[in-house]
Design a protein around this motif. Structure first.
Motif, mmCIF file in Angstrom:
data_model
loop_
_atom_site.group_PDB
_atom_site.id
_atom_site.type_symbol
_atom_site.label_atom_id
_atom_site.label_comp_id
_atom_site.label_asym_id
_atom_site.label_seq_id
_atom_site.Cartn_x
_atom_site.Cartn_y
_atom_site.Cartn_z
ATOM 1 N N VAL A 57 0.940 -1.429 -0.105
ATOM 2 C CA VAL A 57 -0.017 0.082 0.036
ATOM 3 C C VAL A 57 0.896 1.245 -0.042
ATOM 4 O O VAL A 57 1.979 1.247 0.683
ATOM 5 C CB VAL A 57 -0.800 -0.042 1.128
ATOM 6 N N ASP A 58 0.233 2.269 -0.758
ATOM 7 C CA ASP A 58 1.146 3.655 -0.910
ATOM 8 C C ASP A 58 0.041 4.458 0.069
ATOM 9 O O ASP A 58 -0.941 5.082 -0.853
ATOM 10 C CB ASP A 58 1.439 3.995 -2.207
ATOM 11 N N HIS A 59 0.231 4.689 1.333
ATOM 12 C CA HIS A 59 -0.644 5.556 1.992
ATOM 13 C C HIS A 59 -0.752 7.040 1.440
ATOM 14 O O HIS A 59 -1.761 7.836 1.497
ATOM 15 C CB HIS A 59 -0.389 5.456 3.564
ATOM 16 N N ALA A 60 0.757 7.540 1.230
ATOM 17 C CA ALA A 60 0.828 8.922 0.944
ATOM 18 C C ALA A 60 -0.003 9.204 -0.494
ATOM 19 O O ALA A 60 -0.823 10.285 -0.547
ATOM 20 C CB ALA A 60 2.270 9.357 0.788
ATOM 21 N N ALA A 61 0.211 8.382 -1.472
ATOM 22 C CA ALA A 61 -0.664 8.609 -2.617
ATOM 23 C C ALA A 61 -2.164 8.542 -2.487
ATOM 24 O O ALA A 61 -2.850 9.156 -3.142
ATOM 25 C CB ALA A 61 -0.115 7.475 -3.530
ATOM 26 N N LEU A 62 -2.641 7.556 -1.482
ATOM 27 C CA LEU A 62 -4.155 7.406 -1.421
ATOM 28 C C LEU A 62 -4.604 8.587 -0.468
ATOM 29 O O LEU A 62 -5.739 9.032 -0.835
ATOM 30 C CB LEU A 62 -4.220 6.049 -0.666
ATOM 31 N N ASN A 63 -3.958 8.982 0.462
ATOM 32 C CA ASN A 63 -4.264 10.000 1.129
ATOM 33 C C ASN A 63 -4.248 11.499 0.435
ATOM 34 O O ASN A 63 -5.214 12.207 0.598
ATOM 35 C CB ASN A 63 -3.478 10.185 2.471
ATOM 36 N N ALA A 64 -3.648 11.713 -0.748
ATOM 37 C CA ALA A 64 -3.766 12.802 -1.253
ATOM 38 C C ALA A 64 -4.899 12.743 -2.263
ATOM 39 O O ALA A 64 -5.280 14.045 -2.704
ATOM 40 C CB ALA A 64 -2.394 12.846 -2.273
ATOM 41 N N LYS A 65 -5.339 11.631 -2.449
ATOM 42 C CA LYS A 65 -6.684 11.581 -3.171
ATOM 43 C C LYS A 65 -8.046 12.127 -2.491
ATOM 44 O O LYS A 65 -8.138 12.112 -1.400
ATOM 45 C CB LYS A 65 -6.929 10.468 -4.095
ATOM 46 N N THR A 66 -9.013 12.557 -2.989
ATOM 47 C CA THR A 66 -10.291 12.782 -2.486
ATOM 48 C C THR A 66 -10.970 11.540 -2.089
ATOM 49 O O THR A 66 -11.072 10.468 -3.068
ATOM 50 C CB THR A 66 -11.266 13.536 -3.180
ATOM 51 N N PRO A 67 -11.347 11.182 -0.914
ATOM 52 C CA PRO A 67 -11.915 9.676 -0.639
ATOM 53 C C PRO A 67 -13.333 9.559 -1.394
ATOM 54 O O PRO A 67 -14.050 10.514 -1.604
ATOM 55 C CB PRO A 67 -12.194 10.002 0.949
ATOM 56 N N ALA A 68 -13.168 8.607 -1.834
ATOM 57 C CA ALA A 68 -14.272 7.713 -2.850
ATOM 58 C C ALA A 68 -15.377 7.964 -1.878
ATOM 59 O O ALA A 68 -16.728 7.902 -2.620
ATOM 60 C CB ALA A 68 -14.038 6.643 -3.514
ATOM 61 N N VAL A 69 -15.502 7.617 -0.550
ATOM 62 C CA VAL A 69 -16.685 7.406 0.053
ATOM 63 C C VAL A 69 -16.776 8.706 1.291
ATOM 64 O O VAL A 69 -15.678 8.750 1.830
ATOM 65 C CB VAL A 69 -16.693 5.994 0.887
ATOM 66 N N LYS A 70 -17.703 9.119 1.315
ATOM 67 C CA LYS A 70 -17.693 10.221 2.602
ATOM 68 C C LYS A 70 -18.775 9.822 3.590
ATOM 69 O O LYS A 70 -19.725 9.021 3.378
ATOM 70 C CB LYS A 70 -18.476 11.437 1.861
ATOM 71 N N ARG A 115 -9.936 6.057 9.838
ATOM 72 C CA ARG A 115 -11.222 6.930 9.816
ATOM 73 C C ARG A 115 -12.554 6.033 9.687
ATOM 74 O O ARG A 115 -12.406 5.254 9.166
ATOM 75 C CB ARG A 115 -11.197 7.674 8.527
ATOM 76 N N LYS A 116 -13.586 6.125 10.617
ATOM 77 C CA LYS A 116 -14.530 5.585 10.797
ATOM 78 C C LYS A 116 -15.690 6.251 10.006
ATOM 79 O O LYS A 116 -15.894 7.602 10.013
ATOM 80 C CB LYS A 116 -14.920 5.469 12.367
ATOM 81 N N ALA A 140 -21.148 0.148 8.614
ATOM 82 C CA ALA A 140 -20.032 0.702 9.322
ATOM 83 C C ALA A 140 -18.753 0.276 8.687
ATOM 84 O O ALA A 140 -18.466 -0.708 8.436
ATOM 85 C CB ALA A 140 -20.086 0.260 10.556
ATOM 86 N N VAL A 141 -17.721 1.361 8.247
ATOM 87 C CA VAL A 141 -16.663 1.168 7.550
ATOM 88 C C VAL A 141 -15.580 1.852 8.353
ATOM 89 O O VAL A 141 -15.559 2.926 8.872
ATOM 90 C CB VAL A 141 -16.611 1.740 6.320
ATOM 91 N N THR A 142 -14.447 1.144 8.139
ATOM 92 C CA THR A 142 -13.174 1.548 9.102
ATOM 93 C C THR A 142 -12.062 1.535 7.673
ATOM 94 O O THR A 142 -11.900 0.642 7.320
ATOM 95 C CB THR A 142 -12.650 0.526 10.011
ATOM 96 N N GLU A 143 -11.586 3.008 7.552
ATOM 97 C CA GLU A 143 -10.534 3.244 6.832
ATOM 98 C C GLU A 143 -9.150 3.280 7.290
ATOM 99 O O GLU A 143 -9.113 4.160 8.205
ATOM 100 C CB GLU A 143 -10.881 4.565 5.854
ATOM 101 N N LEU A 172 -13.262 2.719 -2.177
ATOM 102 C CA LEU A 172 -12.324 3.249 -0.954
ATOM 103 C C LEU A 172 -11.582 1.839 -0.598
ATOM 104 O O LEU A 172 -11.918 1.013 -0.152
ATOM 105 C CB LEU A 172 -13.556 3.664 0.239
ATOM 106 N N PHE A 173 -10.083 2.268 -0.888
ATOM 107 C CA PHE A 173 -9.227 1.131 -0.348
ATOM 108 C C PHE A 173 -8.534 1.220 0.912
ATOM 109 O O PHE A 173 -8.915 2.275 1.915
ATOM 110 C CB PHE A 173 -7.937 1.353 -1.544
ATOM 111 N N ARG A 174 -8.017 0.133 1.209
ATOM 112 C CA ARG A 174 -7.576 0.165 2.732
ATOM 113 C C ARG A 174 -8.886 0.295 3.879
ATOM 114 O O ARG A 174 -8.319 0.474 4.829
ATOM 115 C CB ARG A 174 -6.625 1.200 3.050
ATOM 116 N N SER A 175 -9.704 -0.535 3.431
ATOM 117 C CA SER A 175 -10.724 -0.385 4.262
ATOM 118 C C SER A 175 -11.593 -1.551 4.331
ATOM 119 O O SER A 175 -11.644 -2.613 3.533
ATOM 120 C CB SER A 175 -11.817 0.578 3.663
ATOM 121 N N GLU A 176 -12.362 -1.717 5.562
ATOM 122 C CA GLU A 176 -13.065 -3.107 6.044
ATOM 123 C C GLU A 176 -14.435 -2.426 6.264
ATOM 124 O O GLU A 176 -14.726 -1.655 7.208
ATOM 125 C CB GLU A 176 -12.169 -3.770 6.964
ATOM 126 N N VAL A 177 -15.170 -3.346 6.226
ATOM 127 C CA VAL A 177 -16.894 -3.319 6.662
ATOM 128 C C VAL A 177 -16.862 -4.055 8.119
ATOM 129 O O VAL A 177 -16.474 -5.506 7.987
ATOM 130 C CB VAL A 177 -17.696 -3.661 5.770
#
Length: 668
Positions: free
Chosen positions: A73-86, A222-223, A210-213, A190-195
């Motif tokens: 996983v590339d956390h920095a690259a993913l964190n720089a993007k607008t989250p797909a799920v709000k 992020r809940k 309920a999702v945890t990113e 929304l990657f790196r995430s679990e339901v």
């Protein structure tokens, strides 16, 4: 089941000219081999069953637990993007799983015209990118073990031409990204995430999810709480890596990693450049000899100073026949008409269902098509419905063992032809029928044992005794190691009685707050067509119990996604908008009884050595409790083969959602 109960009759063993063979000699040989199968299986039975393993995610030891972390996983690259799920977002479709199953379902929904607005579709994925098993697994030597032309989904729709008959892991992961690009799915996941939890709201008639990113060590978790009109659980069946509970394993010195989280920092190289220069001068051990190890061992052998292969149960290894794709053949004989991929898939599976017409051309022509007895666990139209009596079951199992015997003897003879050392060759021989452990295919694995620095450490079915700070101990002998590779697989697909919620690790609560686990635990598998369950409206899940099966998993996923899409499209047409879809009790129980009355068709598992197919032997434990036996019977698949199952679904889809309550969603 005793040997005498599965001996073939004269009628079942007639030669091709109809003349009976020398039955005395044949039965004596058959009895000897069946006794060997029984002895080898008995060696491996353990009272702790699945409890002999620990899932990496549940390991209390910090080192073992850390083996499950995402190395890609590339956390920095993913964190720089607008989250797909709000947080608080409402979406028409939410799919749990960004592997081929989730992608196929997304494409089917889009192509059916069900996805129209920007908030209609979202995908929740645990990995840092698309691909599922091909995201996580990047070990050296990785290829699909089913021909890429029938395994890689949506080839006809994407126009992609696989480079080889068996695609590499890298190519398979890139194909997942290709699908996401073609259907504009990159900003939908929304990657790196679990339901962790999903609950049906009786008032709003939506799923509260309920999702945890995991946003990495700097930003933490992020809940989110989101809503879905339709929720899909498509996170796969082999997703949670585990390791055996070897005493002292956490204290082993040197490097240690699981094959699903390959450590190129230790071995050198990368998925793109598989020069494992970090292994030079190293003593490398690998635990496990399944489909993964078959591909890994030759790569280890190429670079390491010494390789120790720790074996509990040998794999059956057939020829592979890898080759580059011939573009002329591709254009003129393979992808030469509309619908070619589905036709090729169906052609292939007729051989595994033991129902290929004699005049039919074998389009794929691989080792799989030489294993007709694999129908023992995926079904065959030849079975019909077998009476659950000892005599009929014995006749059925005996016929399957006899059907497999030529292949099994050929596989064992191949080992003698390739492996030079007689003792090593003897230990590598599989003594079980083809359906007990997924067959493997390699033109390199057996050959690796002819190298002087590759050593087979056969544990005689017992596994590793213990680990020290310097190596592994087997039968009182220590094998010093610098690096240990854990090729020990995943939590069994049958975990939790094939309960899709429990297998995925999420809490699901349906109408009136009823727990999915409670329903499944109380009455066993309860579905309509293997994909929906009463009391949990608009919840769709990946097919295992009560569904047709194939060792080509994308074929199964494609059929399931098509059927799920049909339910939704037909229901929305019926009510003129968002629908609430729930099978009736009568339809669900009627479908369960179809599995129950065919349960004896799958009795051949009773002769198997423990493994993931039998939940490490738990399926084979004596069970006299009628209620538990009924629940086990409900776990069955459609045992007349996947093509027969397809016909059942096609006939159903010609009607008007029979056995399903469909109402318009109250809140619009």
């Amino acid at each position: 089941m005793t040997t005498s109960e599965v001996l073939p009759s004269a009628d079942s063993t007639n030669g091709s000219d109809g003349a009976p063979p020398d039955m005395a000699a044949m039965q004596a040989k058959f009895a000897s081999i069946q006794q060997k199968y029984t002895e080898e299986a008995s060696k491996r039975f353990r009272s702790d069953g699945l409890a002999q393993y620990v899932d990496l995610q549940d390991a209390k030891d910090a080192r073992i637990h850390s083996l499950g972390k995402d190395p890609w996983v590339d956390h920095a690259a993913l964190n720089a993007k607008t989250p797909a799920v709000k947080d608080g977002g409402r979406y028409k479709f939410v799919i749990l799983g960004g592997g081929y199953g989730g992608l196929i379902a997304a494409v089917k929904l889009i192509e059916a015209g069900l996805v129209n607005g920007p908030d209609d579709l979202r995908i929740i994925e645990a990995g840092g990118g698309y691909g599922g098993t091909w995201y996580w697994n990047r070990y050296p030597g990785l290829h699909c073990d089913v021909e890429s032309y029938i395994y890689m989904p949506l080839l006809e729709e994407t126009g992609y031409v696989p480079k080889q008959k068996y695609a590499t892991g890298l190519e398979l992961r890139e194909h997942a990204e290709r699908i996401a690009t073609k259907w504009d799915l990159h900003d939908k996941a929304l990657f790196r995430s679990e339901v962790t939890d999903c609950r049906w709201s009786d008032e709003e008639e939506v799923w509260n999810v309920a999702v945890t990113e995991n946003r990495g060590p700097e930003e933490g978790e992020r809940k989110l709480n989101i809503q879905a009109n339709y929720f899909f659980v498509l996170s796969g069946i082999l997703t949670i890596p585990h390791v055996p509970k070897v005493p002292g394993l956490e204290n082993l010195g040197g490097s240690m990693f699981h094959t699903s989280r390959w450590d190129y920092g230790t071995t050198g190289g990368s998925q793109e450049d598989q020069n494992l220069t970090g292994l030079e001068g190293k003593r490398v051990g690998i635990i496990g000899t399944g489909a993964t190890a078959i591909q890994v061992v030759p790569k280890l052998a190429k670079f390491a100073k010494e390789v120790y292969v720790f074996q509990r149960t040998p794999s059956s290894v057939s020829w592979r026949g890898q080759k580059e794709t011939d573009l002329e053949e591709w254009k003129t004989k393979i992808a030469n008409k509309k619908g070619w991929q589905r036709e090729r898939r169906y052609n292939w599976v007729t051989y595994l269902n033991n129902c290929a017409p004699p005049e039919q051309v074998n389009m794929v022509g691989c080792g799989w098509t030489e294993a007709p007895a694999y129908c023992a666990i995926i079904g065959s139209p030849n079975f019909g419905i077998i009476e659950p009596t000892p005599e009929k079951i014995g006749e059925h199992v005996g016929g399957l063992l006899m059907l497999d015997l030529p292949r099994a003897e050929k596989a064992r003879a191949r080992i003698d032809e390739i492996v030079k050392d007689p003792e090593t060759a003897k230990a590598l021989k599989p003594w079980y029928p083809v359906w007990c452990k997924r067959p493997t295919f390699s033109d390199e694995y057996l050959q690796a044992f002819n190298l002087p620095h590759v050593h087979l450490v056969d544990t005689d079915g017992k596994g590793i005794d213990s680990a020290t700070s310097t190596g592994l101990v087997v039968q009182g002998k220590e094998y010093p190691l610098d690096i240990l590779v854990l090729s020990t697989g995943y939590r069994s697909p049958a975990y939790g009685g094939l309960n899709p919620a429990k297998r995925t690790g999420i809490n699901v609560f349906g109408r009136g707050g009823k727990s999915f686990d409670d329903k499944w635990d109380a009455q066993g598998a309860s579905t309509l067509h293997g994909v929906i369950s009463r009391g949990f409206p608009n919840l769709f899940f990946g097919p295992t119990a009560q569904f047709g099966q194939s060792p080509n998993n994308t074929e199964t996923l494609d059929i399931a996604a098509e059927h799920m899409t049909h339910f939704i499209k037909k229901a929305e047409e019926k009510v003129g908008g968002l629908a609430v879809i729930d099978p009736t009790v009568e339809a669900e129980e009627g479908w369960a009884m179809e599995a129950v009355k065919r349960a004896a068709n799958l009795a051949a598992l009773s002769v198997c050595t423990p493994g993931y197919t039998t939940s490490e032997g738990e399926f084979n434990k004596p069970n006299q409790d009628p209620a538990e036996m009924m629940k086990s019977a409900r776990m069955g698949i459609w045992s007349e083969g996947i093509l027969s199952f397809m016909k059942v679904l096609e006939e159903y889809r010609a009607g008007d959602l029979v056995g399903v309550d469909v109402t318009p969603r109250k809140s619009g």
